[in-house]
Design a protein around this motif. Structure first.
Motif, PDB file in Angstrom:
ATOM      1  N   GLY A   1      44.748  45.181  43.235  1.00  0.00           N
ATOM      2  CA  GLY A   1      45.350  44.996  41.919  1.00  0.00           C
ATOM      3  C   GLY A   1      45.768  43.563  41.699  1.00  0.00           C
ATOM      4  O   GLY A   1      45.155  42.641  42.240  1.00  0.00           O
ATOM      5  N   ILE A   2      46.817  43.386  40.927  1.00  0.00           N
ATOM      6  CA  ILE A   2      47.280  42.050  40.567  1.00  0.00           C
ATOM      7  C   ILE A   2      48.805  42.006  40.652  1.00  0.00           C
ATOM      8  O   ILE A   2      49.467  43.036  40.797  1.00  0.00           O
ATOM      9  CB  ILE A   2      46.832  41.674  39.138  1.00  0.00           C
ATOM     10  N   SER A   3      49.351  40.804  40.542  1.00  0.00           N
ATOM     11  CA  SER A   3      50.801  40.624  40.400  1.00  0.00           C
ATOM     12  C   SER A   3      51.034  39.672  39.240  1.00  0.00           C
ATOM     13  O   SER A   3      50.081  39.185  38.614  1.00  0.00           O
ATOM     14  CB  SER A   3      51.401  40.039  41.689  1.00  0.00           C
ATOM     15  N   ASP A   4      52.294  39.397  38.956  1.00  0.00           N
ATOM     16  CA  ASP A   4      52.580  38.490  37.837  1.00  0.00           C
ATOM     17  C   ASP A   4      52.333  37.035  38.207  1.00  0.00           C
ATOM     18  O   ASP A   4      52.512  36.141  37.381  1.00  0.00           O
ATOM     19  CB  ASP A   4      54.007  38.682  37.319  1.00  0.00           C
ATOM     20  N   THR A   5      51.896  36.785  39.458  1.00  0.00           N
ATOM     21  CA  THR A   5      51.540  35.409  39.843  1.00  0.00           C
ATOM     22  C   THR A   5      50.051  35.268  40.153  1.00  0.00           C
ATOM     23  O   THR A   5      49.615  34.214  40.597  1.00  0.00           O
ATOM     24  CB  THR A   5      52.350  34.961  41.081  1.00  0.00           C
ATOM     25  N   THR A   6      49.283  36.334  39.945  1.00  0.00           N
ATOM     26  CA  THR A   6      47.848  36.266  40.240  1.00  0.00           C
ATOM     27  C   THR A   6      47.179  35.188  39.395  1.00  0.00           C
ATOM     28  O   THR A   6      47.317  35.161  38.174  1.00  0.00           O
ATOM     29  CB  THR A   6      47.176  37.621  39.973  1.00  0.00           C
ATOM     30  N   ASP A   7      46.461  34.309  40.077  1.00  0.00           N
ATOM     31  CA  ASP A   7      45.816  33.160  39.434  1.00  0.00           C
ATOM     32  C   ASP A   7      44.342  33.176  39.849  1.00  0.00           C
ATOM     33  O   ASP A   7      43.995  32.819  40.980  1.00  0.00           O
ATOM     34  CB  ASP A   7      46.507  31.866  39.882  1.00  0.00           C
ATOM     35  N   LEU A   8      43.476  33.597  38.945  1.00  0.00           N
ATOM     36  CA  LEU A   8      42.047  33.700  39.276  1.00  0.00           C
ATOM     37  C   LEU A   8      41.428  32.345  39.570  1.00  0.00           C
ATOM     38  O   LEU A   8      40.527  32.241  40.410  1.00  0.00           O
ATOM     39  CB  LEU A   8      41.293  34.389  38.139  1.00  0.00           C
TER      40      LEU A   8
ATOM     41  N   LEU B   1      47.707  39.046  32.172  1.00  0.00           N
ATOM     42  CA  LEU B   1      46.509  38.512  32.832  1.00  0.00           C
ATOM     43  C   LEU B   1      45.309  38.571  31.888  1.00  0.00           C
ATOM     44  O   LEU B   1      44.517  37.625  31.827  1.00  0.00           O
ATOM     45  CB  LEU B   1      46.218  39.294  34.110  1.00  0.00           C
ATOM     46  N   PHE B   2      45.191  39.669  31.148  1.00  0.00           N
ATOM     47  CA  PHE B   2      44.071  39.814  30.219  1.00  0.00           C
ATOM     48  C   PHE B   2      44.103  38.743  29.136  1.00  0.00           C
ATOM     49  O   PHE B   2      43.068  38.191  28.762  1.00  0.00           O
ATOM     50  CB  PHE B   2      44.096  41.203  29.573  1.00  0.00           C
ATOM     51  N   ALA B   3      45.295  38.472  28.629  1.00  0.00           N
ATOM     52  CA  ALA B   3      45.423  37.458  27.579  1.00  0.00           C
ATOM     53  C   ALA B   3      45.070  36.072  28.113  1.00  0.00           C
ATOM     54  O   ALA B   3      44.432  35.266  27.420  1.00  0.00           O
ATOM     55  CB  ALA B   3      46.844  37.465  27.028  1.00  0.00           C
ATOM     56  N   ARG B   4      45.458  35.811  29.354  1.00  0.00           N
ATOM     57  CA  ARG B   4      45.209  34.490  29.940  1.00  0.00           C
ATOM     58  C   ARG B   4      43.717  34.257  30.165  1.00  0.00           C
ATOM     59  O   ARG B   4      43.213  33.148  29.939  1.00  0.00           O
ATOM     60  CB  ARG B   4      45.964  34.361  31.255  1.00  0.00           C
ATOM     61  N   TYR B   5      42.998  35.296  30.597  1.00  0.00           N
ATOM     62  CA  TYR B   5      41.579  35.121  30.956  1.00  0.00           C
ATOM     63  C   TYR B   5      40.628  35.835  29.992  1.00  0.00           C
ATOM     64  O   TYR B   5      39.433  35.923  30.281  1.00  0.00           O
ATOM     65  CB  TYR B   5      41.348  35.617  32.394  1.00  0.00           C
ATOM     66  N   ASN B   6      41.151  36.338  28.898  1.00  0.00           N
ATOM     67  CA  ASN B   6      40.334  36.995  27.870  1.00  0.00           C
ATOM     68  C   ASN B   6      39.543  38.162  28.459  1.00  0.00           C
ATOM     69  O   ASN B   6      38.332  38.310  28.238  1.00  0.00           O
ATOM     70  CB  ASN B   6      39.376  35.991  27.208  1.00  0.00           C
TER      71      ASN B   6
END
Length: 631
Positions: free
Chosen positions: A279-286, A370-375
């Motif tokens: 999954g992800i966290s609030d600091t996940t940076d692709l 995360l979705f908003a950040r990476y579309n």
């Protein structure tokens, strides 16, 4: 005919039909309730086990790095980790004429892959020489791949996404039967956890790696949290390799450790669908994940997992905005820990994943951010058992896919995979490998699952007997041996921390007196050790029962020649290191007396498998009067 007699008869038939319908619905609801709480037991114990694994990883690493064995020649002073991970030389491995399995030549072809499938269906092994060659070629190909793979549906009609397989070869074969073999027109993404738990992890890896070499642009593999050599020590893959390849298991594990470190971390389809294992966290940076050197993070998995319990990232524990400068190496592992171990929850926010001991629970708001950040449009992840093989959460944005059917027990769950078309509309295909399930009716299947789950839970209860007894005593102020159901449930949860419906489970675990109070010691009535010894003090027996799995791993590390025997001195030294690391207080001479009593051959060595079996919890055949029976 409209007469009163016929009218009364019709009314009786109607009432009987209603009664039958009510009975059927009640029976089905009760069976479903039993099935659900049984699966909850399995999952809670599994997560508690994973938490123990993360907490003890640094001790296992210490054992690997520092335990040496007397040996001849140049290996005399090598540590276990050096011996275990020596580089293989396939030129020195001959394939005898008596070998009738597949003979591979590189580059591989589709015919080679079919030969492997045929051999594994017939329970044949691939020769160690070809295994090592295959792994070397796989590592070469994986090295050329990015951390995050980008795919497009424009090159094929659909892309198939599969979740955890965990050594269940029958599930992989069924997927290929239903969905077709990988090819340029039939693309796959396998989302980690190929190994451990099941008995055919090696065969699954060989098949997937073979198709990867044949179709490197059409079959893609993401790393899971079980693609890790420390996890493999506990959950069965290391043992599987050592049994199947007795002469070359160290070389194979050496190469596999390197291959696992090169597995990509995630896949993105059409720039809209993110596929990763946990999954992800609030600091996940692709972007950060795509830039790090993924193969170098492997050697910190065991050292840092424990640190992250006290100092994880926000979502795994360190609050956002910390003023302390980040350690680049630790930050890399925190990012990977989150994508491999995290689970979605319906509540907003990002909190530590206390059940597993690593990663975080992430809510819909974290997904949306995360979705908003990476579309992005969709997150497909695996990592969690699901009774139907899949689950949709976060308003359709997060999909969990789990492809290992019968994961906990025969009939416990379906497996599933996802078909993604160019419109990115997911289509779910469910299945269940059935060997014995079809021969049983629903009640029998649920009874089998429930019985196995309660057996695992009773082992857990016995392993914490002293702590539970103390917790019960705090509520039993008058020393009656009885407490209320609520107090009993609170005591059970405070010690075991499994988040189970204890009040619902109470009839299966403990007796009640006519006044409605719980006889709390009755939860131990039907349990005993497999082969009790007079020398084993209750506290020592309990400790050995609780840490049996950990000790098995340690013994396997010590047992360099794979004989199943270790010396009395080796065991005593290791036991003292282990108890010191965990802060367990056991009298020094008690373990010595116990080990001497189990030195069956009286030659200064013990068979540690027999030793561990002595501390396996079993149920007494004779039951005390009034003791509860399993449904």
């Amino acid at each position: 005919h409209g007469c009163s007699c016929c009218s009364l008869q019709n009314q009786s038939f109607f009432q009987a039909a209603i009664l039958i319908q009510k009975w059927y619905r009640f029976t089905m609801a009760r069976l479903e309730m039993r099935r659900r709480y049984s699966l909850s037991i399995f999952q809670s114990i599994e997560y508690a086990d994973e938490q123990d694994q993360l907490q003890l990883s640094n001790f296992f690493t210490f054992m690997l790095d520092h335990c040496t064995h007397p040996d001849s020649g140049k290996d005399k002073n090598k540590s276990n980790v050096e011996i275990l991970f020596e580089k293989p030389d396939v030129r020195k491995i001959d394939v005898p004429d008596s070998y009738y399995g597949p003979r591979l030549s590189f580059p591989l072809t589709a015919e080679d892959a079919n030969a492997l499938l045929h051999a594994f269906r017939n329970e044949q092994l691939l020769h160690a020489r070809y295994v090592l060659q295959l792994l070397s070629e796989t590592r070469r190909v994986l090295k050329e791949m990015p951390n995050i793979t980008h795919l497009s549906t424009s090159y094929s009609k659909e892309i198939t996404v599969c979740g955890d397989l965990h050594g269940n070869l029958d599930d992989l074969l069924l997927i290929f039967y239903k969905n077709g073999l990988p090819s340029e027109q039939n693309r796959y993404v396998f989302n980690g956890d190929f190994v451990d738990r099941g008995k055919n992890s090696m065969e699954i890896l060989i098949i997937l790696f073979a198709f990867l070499l044949i179709y490197p642009n059409d079959l893609h593999l993401n790393r899971g949290n079980h693609e890790d050599y420390i996890m493999n020590l506990r959950y069965g893959f290391t043992k599987e390799v050592s049994k199947k390849y007795k002469d070359h298991w160290k070389q194979i594990l050496c190469l596999l450790r390197d291959v696992f470190s090169w597995l990509p971390l995630a896949t993105i389809i059409d720039s809209k669908v993110l596929i990763l294992h946990g999954g992800i966290s609030d600091t996940t940076d692709l972007d950060f994940l795509n830039a790090l050197e993924r193969n170098k993070v492997r050697d910190r998995t065991d050292h840092t997992a424990v640190k992250t319990q006290h100092n994880p990232p926000s979502g795994s524990a360190e609050p956002s905005g910390s003023n302390s400068p980040p350690d680049p190496a630790l930050e890399e592992w925190k990012q990977i820990l989150d994508i491999l171990w995290s689970d979605p929850r319906s509540q907003n926010g990002c909190t530590p994943n206390k059940c597993r001991g690593g990663g975080c629970y992430f809510g819909p708001d974290v997904t949306a951010k995360l979705f908003a950040r990476y579309n992005l449009k969709m997150l497909i992840r695996s990592h969690e058992f699901k009774p139907e093989g899949y689950e949709i959460s976060h308003d359709g944005k997060v999909i969990t896919i789990f492809s290992a059917s019968n994961y906990y027990e025969e009939g416990s769950n379906r497996g599933a995979y996802i078909k993604l078309n160019p419109e990115l509309t997911p289509r779910f295909v469910q299945y269940q490998v059935s060997k014995f399930t079809r021969r049983k009716n629903l009640r029998e299947r649920v009874g089998t699952i429930e019985s196995a789950a309660l057996k695992s839970l009773r082992e857990k209860i016995y392993a914490h007997r002293s702590e539970l007894t103390s917790a019960f005593a705090q509520y039993d102020t008058n020393g009656t041996g009885r407490i209320s159901v609520n107090d009993w449930a609170e005591a059970m949860e405070s010690v075991l921390q499994l988040e189970l419906p204890w009040r619902m489970l109470r009839p299966q675990l403990v007796q009640m007196n006519p006044d409605g109070e719980v006889d709390f010691m009755s939860c131990f009535y039907d349990l005993k050790m497999g082969q009790p010894t007079k020398e084993a003090q209750p506290a020592l027996a309990e400790t050995l029962c609780r840490y049996r799995k950990d000790l098995e791993i340690i013994f396997n590390i010590i047992d360099k020649d794979h004989s199943g025997l270790i010396s009395f001195e080796e065991f005593s030294q290791t036991w003292r290191l282990f108890t010191s690391h965990l802060g367990i207080e056991v009298e020094d001479d008690s373990i010595d007396k116990l080990v001497l009593s189990i030195d069956y051959n009286k030659d200064g060595h013990i068979d540690f498998n027999e030793f561990l079996e002595a501390f396996h919890v079993v149920h007494r055949l004779e039951k005390k009067p009034g003791s509860s029976q399993c449904c």
